[in-house]
Motif scaffolding. Structure first.
Motif, PDB file in Angstrom:
ATOM      1  N   PRO A 196     -22.444 -52.356  15.714  1.00  0.00           N
ATOM      2  CA  PRO A 196     -22.155 -51.277  14.757  1.00  0.00           C
ATOM      3  C   PRO A 196     -20.750 -51.357  14.171  1.00  0.00           C
ATOM      4  CG  PRO A 196     -22.325 -50.422  17.009  1.00  0.00           C
ATOM      5  CD  PRO A 196     -22.835 -51.817  17.036  1.00  0.00           C
ATOM      6  N   SER A 197     -19.783 -51.840  14.950  1.00  0.00           N
ATOM      7  CA  SER A 197     -18.423 -51.973  14.417  1.00  0.00           C
ATOM      8  C   SER A 197     -18.384 -53.009  13.303  1.00  0.00           C
ATOM      9  CB  SER A 197     -17.441 -52.368  15.525  1.00  0.00           C
ATOM     10  OG  SER A 197     -17.290 -51.327  16.450  1.00  0.00           O
ATOM     11  N   PHE A 198     -19.069 -54.109  13.488  1.00  0.00           N
ATOM     12  CA  PHE A 198     -19.146 -55.127  12.450  1.00  0.00           C
ATOM     13  C   PHE A 198     -19.776 -54.554  11.185  1.00  0.00           C
ATOM     14  CE2 PHE A 198     -21.598 -58.274  10.126  1.00  0.00           C
ATOM     15  CZ  PHE A 198     -20.694 -59.305   9.942  1.00  0.00           C
ATOM     16  N   THR A 199     -20.851 -53.799  11.358  1.00  0.00           N
ATOM     17  CA  THR A 199     -21.550 -53.204  10.213  1.00  0.00           C
ATOM     18  C   THR A 199     -20.631 -52.272   9.446  1.00  0.00           C
ATOM     19  OG1 THR A 199     -23.571 -53.274  11.548  1.00  0.00           O
ATOM     20  CG2 THR A 199     -23.648 -51.983   9.523  1.00  0.00           C
ATOM     21  N   ALA A 200     -19.972 -51.363  10.166  1.00  0.00           N
ATOM     22  CA  ALA A 200     -19.082 -50.407   9.516  1.00  0.00           C
ATOM     23  C   ALA A 200     -17.908 -51.106   8.848  1.00  0.00           C
ATOM     24  CB  ALA A 200     -18.581 -49.390  10.542  1.00  0.00           C
ATOM     25  N   ALA A 201     -17.328 -52.076   9.533  1.00  0.00           N
ATOM     26  CA  ALA A 201     -16.178 -52.797   8.970  1.00  0.00           C
ATOM     27  C   ALA A 201     -16.565 -53.583   7.729  1.00  0.00           C
ATOM     28  CB  ALA A 201     -15.587 -53.725  10.025  1.00  0.00           C
ATOM     29  N   THR A 202     -17.759 -54.183   7.742  1.00  0.00           N
ATOM     30  CA  THR A 202     -18.209 -54.955   6.587  1.00  0.00           C
ATOM     31  C   THR A 202     -18.343 -54.076   5.349  1.00  0.00           C
ATOM     32  OG1 THR A 202     -19.388 -56.532   7.993  1.00  0.00           O
ATOM     33  CG2 THR A 202     -20.066 -56.417   5.690  1.00  0.00           C
ATOM     34  N   VAL A 203     -18.959 -52.916   5.522  1.00  0.00           N
ATOM     35  CA  VAL A 203     -19.112 -51.985   4.395  1.00  0.00           C
ATOM     36  C   VAL A 203     -17.745 -51.560   3.865  1.00  0.00           C
ATOM     37  CG1 VAL A 203     -19.954 -49.705   3.708  1.00  0.00           C
ATOM     38  CG2 VAL A 203     -21.381 -51.180   5.143  1.00  0.00           C
ATOM     39  N   GLU A 204     -16.832 -51.242   4.782  1.00  0.00           N
ATOM     40  CA  GLU A 204     -15.468 -50.862   4.381  1.00  0.00           C
ATOM     41  C   GLU A 204     -14.777 -51.993   3.624  1.00  0.00           C
ATOM     42  OE1 GLU A 204     -13.261 -48.286   4.827  1.00  0.00           O
ATOM     43  OE2 GLU A 204     -14.622 -46.882   5.787  1.00  0.00           O
ATOM     44  N   LEU A 205     -14.872 -53.198   4.149  1.00  0.00           N
ATOM     45  CA  LEU A 205     -14.170 -54.340   3.561  1.00  0.00           C
ATOM     46  C   LEU A 205     -14.690 -54.680   2.168  1.00  0.00           C
ATOM     47  CD1 LEU A 205     -13.939 -56.566   6.736  1.00  0.00           C
ATOM     48  CD2 LEU A 205     -11.975 -55.883   5.349  1.00  0.00           C
ATOM     49  N   VAL A 206     -16.008 -54.679   2.010  1.00  0.00           N
ATOM     50  CA  VAL A 206     -16.580 -55.026   0.710  1.00  0.00           C
ATOM     51  C   VAL A 206     -16.216 -53.974  -0.329  1.00  0.00           C
ATOM     52  CG1 VAL A 206     -18.730 -55.339  -0.568  1.00  0.00           C
ATOM     53  CG2 VAL A 206     -18.445 -56.436   1.660  1.00  0.00           C
ATOM     54  N   ASN A 207     -16.320 -52.703   0.033  1.00  0.00           N
ATOM     55  CA  ASN A 207     -15.968 -51.641  -0.915  1.00  0.00           C
ATOM     56  C   ASN A 207     -14.486 -51.693  -1.283  1.00  0.00           C
ATOM     57  OD1 ASN A 207     -18.523 -50.525  -1.179  1.00  0.00           O
ATOM     58  ND2 ASN A 207     -18.262 -49.158   0.560  1.00  0.00           N
ATOM     59  N   TRP A 208     -13.645 -51.916  -0.284  1.00  0.00           N
ATOM     60  CA  TRP A 208     -12.204 -51.978  -0.535  1.00  0.00           C
ATOM     61  C   TRP A 208     -11.860 -53.175  -1.424  1.00  0.00           C
ATOM     62  CZ3 TRP A 208      -8.430 -55.568   1.279  1.00  0.00           C
ATOM     63  CH2 TRP A 208      -7.099 -55.169   1.061  1.00  0.00           C
ATOM     64  N   ALA A 209     -12.497 -54.310  -1.113  1.00  0.00           N
ATOM     65  CA  ALA A 209     -12.216 -55.521  -1.887  1.00  0.00           C
ATOM     66  C   ALA A 209     -12.636 -55.347  -3.340  1.00  0.00           C
ATOM     67  CB  ALA A 209     -12.937 -56.715  -1.267  1.00  0.00           C
ATOM     68  N   ARG A 210     -13.736 -54.683  -3.575  1.00  0.00           N
ATOM     69  CA  ARG A 210     -14.190 -54.474  -4.955  1.00  0.00           C
ATOM     70  C   ARG A 210     -13.188 -53.613  -5.726  1.00  0.00           C
ATOM     71  NH1 ARG A 210     -16.097 -56.339  -8.014  1.00  0.00           N
ATOM     72  NH2 ARG A 210     -17.816 -55.166  -8.893  1.00  0.00           N
ATOM     73  N   ARG A 211     -12.518 -52.694  -5.011  1.00  0.00           N
ATOM     74  CA  ARG A 211     -11.532 -51.841  -5.680  1.00  0.00           C
ATOM     75  C   ARG A 211     -10.213 -52.580  -5.893  1.00  0.00           C
ATOM     76  NH1 ARG A 211     -13.490 -48.162  -1.824  1.00  0.00           N
ATOM     77  NH2 ARG A 211     -11.589 -48.389  -0.570  1.00  0.00           N
ATOM     78  N   GLN A 212      -9.823 -53.389  -4.929  1.00  0.00           N
ATOM     79  CA  GLN A 212      -8.502 -54.012  -4.965  1.00  0.00           C
ATOM     80  C   GLN A 212      -8.488 -55.352  -5.706  1.00  0.00           C
ATOM     81  OE1 GLN A 212      -5.778 -52.393  -3.796  1.00  0.00           O
ATOM     82  NE2 GLN A 212      -7.158 -50.687  -3.370  1.00  0.00           N
ATOM     83  N   HIS A 213      -9.375 -56.239  -5.272  1.00  0.00           N
ATOM     84  CA  HIS A 213      -9.484 -57.551  -5.904  1.00  0.00           C
ATOM     85  C   HIS A 213     -10.949 -57.953  -5.790  1.00  0.00           C
ATOM     86  CE1 HIS A 213      -6.871 -58.163  -2.106  1.00  0.00           C
ATOM     87  NE2 HIS A 213      -8.050 -57.768  -1.742  1.00  0.00           N
ATOM     88  N   GLY A 214     -11.683 -57.646  -6.849  1.00  0.00           N
ATOM     89  CA  GLY A 214     -13.138 -57.733  -6.825  1.00  0.00           C
ATOM     90  C   GLY A 214     -13.721 -59.047  -6.385  1.00  0.00           C
ATOM     91  N   ASP A 215     -13.067 -60.160  -6.682  1.00  0.00           N
ATOM     92  CA  ASP A 215     -13.657 -61.453  -6.373  1.00  0.00           C
ATOM     93  C   ASP A 215     -13.912 -61.645  -4.881  1.00  0.00           C
ATOM     94  OD1 ASP A 215     -13.599 -62.016  -9.016  1.00  0.00           O
ATOM     95  OD2 ASP A 215     -11.914 -63.414  -8.942  1.00  0.00           O
ATOM     96  N   ARG A 216     -13.027 -61.100  -4.048  1.00  0.00           N
ATOM     97  CA  ARG A 216     -13.190 -61.316  -2.606  1.00  0.00           C
ATOM     98  C   ARG A 216     -14.412 -60.565  -2.083  1.00  0.00           C
ATOM     99  NH1 ARG A 216      -7.971 -60.532   0.920  1.00  0.00           N
ATOM    100  NH2 ARG A 216      -7.431 -62.460  -0.124  1.00  0.00           N
ATOM    101  N   GLY A 217     -14.612 -59.342  -2.569  1.00  0.00           N
ATOM    102  CA  GLY A 217     -15.796 -58.589  -2.159  1.00  0.00           C
ATOM    103  C   GLY A 217     -17.066 -59.274  -2.613  1.00  0.00           C
ATOM    104  N   ILE A 218     -17.056 -59.785  -3.834  1.00  0.00           N
ATOM    105  CA  ILE A 218     -18.209 -60.507  -4.355  1.00  0.00           C
ATOM    106  C   ILE A 218     -18.448 -61.778  -3.547  1.00  0.00           C
ATOM    107  CG2 ILE A 218     -19.085 -61.791  -6.351  1.00  0.00           C
ATOM    108  CD1 ILE A 218     -17.554 -59.760  -8.109  1.00  0.00           C
ATOM    109  N   ALA A 219     -17.370 -62.458  -3.154  1.00  0.00           N
ATOM    110  CA  ALA A 219     -17.498 -63.729  -2.431  1.00  0.00           C
ATOM    111  C   ALA A 219     -18.229 -63.552  -1.113  1.00  0.00           C
ATOM    112  CB  ALA A 219     -16.121 -64.340  -2.195  1.00  0.00           C
ATOM    113  N   VAL A 220     -17.936 -62.465  -0.388  1.00  0.00           N
ATOM    114  CA  VAL A 220     -18.617 -62.223   0.893  1.00  0.00           C
ATOM    115  C   VAL A 220     -20.114 -62.099   0.668  1.00  0.00           C
ATOM    116  CG1 VAL A 220     -18.927 -60.576   2.775  1.00  0.00           C
ATOM    117  CG2 VAL A 220     -16.628 -61.182   2.025  1.00  0.00           C
ATOM    118  N   PHE A 221     -20.484 -61.325  -0.344  1.00  0.00           N
ATOM    119  CA  PHE A 221     -21.897 -61.108  -0.630  1.00  0.00           C
ATOM    120  C   PHE A 221     -22.545 -62.397  -1.122  1.00  0.00           C
ATOM    121  CE2 PHE A 221     -25.593 -59.031  -2.563  1.00  0.00           C
ATOM    122  CZ  PHE A 221     -25.884 -58.084  -1.603  1.00  0.00           C
ATOM    123  N   ASP A 222     -21.845 -63.125  -2.004  1.00  0.00           N
ATOM    124  CA  ASP A 222     -22.381 -64.379  -2.533  1.00  0.00           C
ATOM    125  C   ASP A 222     -22.613 -65.400  -1.426  1.00  0.00           C
ATOM    126  OD1 ASP A 222     -22.546 -63.582  -5.144  1.00  0.00           O
ATOM    127  OD2 ASP A 222     -20.708 -64.579  -5.803  1.00  0.00           O
TER     128      ASP A 222
END
Length: 203
Positions: free
Chosen positions: A99-125
């Protein structure tokens, strides 16, 4: 006390960062909290990482790597449909077990999309690429699956897994989660039967 290698310390800090992000969110993931979680002093963290940004870069790599591990853990000697079901089950089970991994992943992707979108997209890609690769590996060489169909299957698997993750994070009910995993698997199986039958007819 034996000296802990820097590589092991970096791994400890990555794991600690995941736990802290899951509990306190990105804004609350201070270097002090991460060092405390890793049972290390702050100076050691700054010795291993020049900045929190550098640490987070490794956390993103860790997250992407975990998705690859789960996806590549599916049986390569199977059908495309079975591989898709294995991947979906593996990802959902990983979410329940971590569950910690799940919560952290959601936080990281959302934060990355706000701060520097490419990194959030890269995780998903990277996660989608791993799914596509596993599906292609499972395809019968004599009856290859169209790339567009592989893309569709990967998207459906990701959509079902992500919807499950949000529900799991919201309610944290393991008994309900197991039932929902079965429902998601059933939805995928039904969709795959129709989609792959349609491809066979039009081939």
């Amino acid at each position: 006390m034996p000296r802990i290698p820097a590589a092991q310390r970096r791994s400890d800090f990555i794991q600690a960062a995941v736990e802290v992000i899951a509990t306190h969110g990105i804004d609350g993931a201070t270097t002090r909290r991460i060092a405390d979680q890793a049972e290390a002093n702050l100076a050691m963290l700054h010795y291993c990482y020049d900045s929190k940004e550098d640490l987070f870069a490794d956390v993103y790599e860790y997250v992407a790597g975990k998705y690859r591990e789960v996806v590549e853990g599916s049986d390569p000697h199977t059908t495309v449909a079975d591989a898709a079901r294995q991947i979906l089950h593996g990802v959902m089970q990983w979410y329940v077990d971590s569950p910690s991994f799940t919560a952290a992943t959601v936080e990281l992707v959302n934060w990355a999309r706000r701060q520097h979108g490419d990194r959030g997209i890269a995780v998903f890609d990277q996660a989608l690429d791993a799914v596509r690769g596993a599906l292609r590996a499972a395809a019968d060489p004599d009856h290859p699956v169209e790339p567009s169909t592989v893309d569709e299957i990967a998207y459906v698997v990701a959509t079902l897994a992500d919807g499950f993750a949000v529900n799991w994070l919201t309610y944290s009910d393991k008994a309900a989660a197991q039932q929902q995993m079965e429902i998601a698997q059933s939805v995928l199986a039904s969709w795959l039967a129709v989609r792959l039958r349609h491809e066979a007819v039009t081939a």
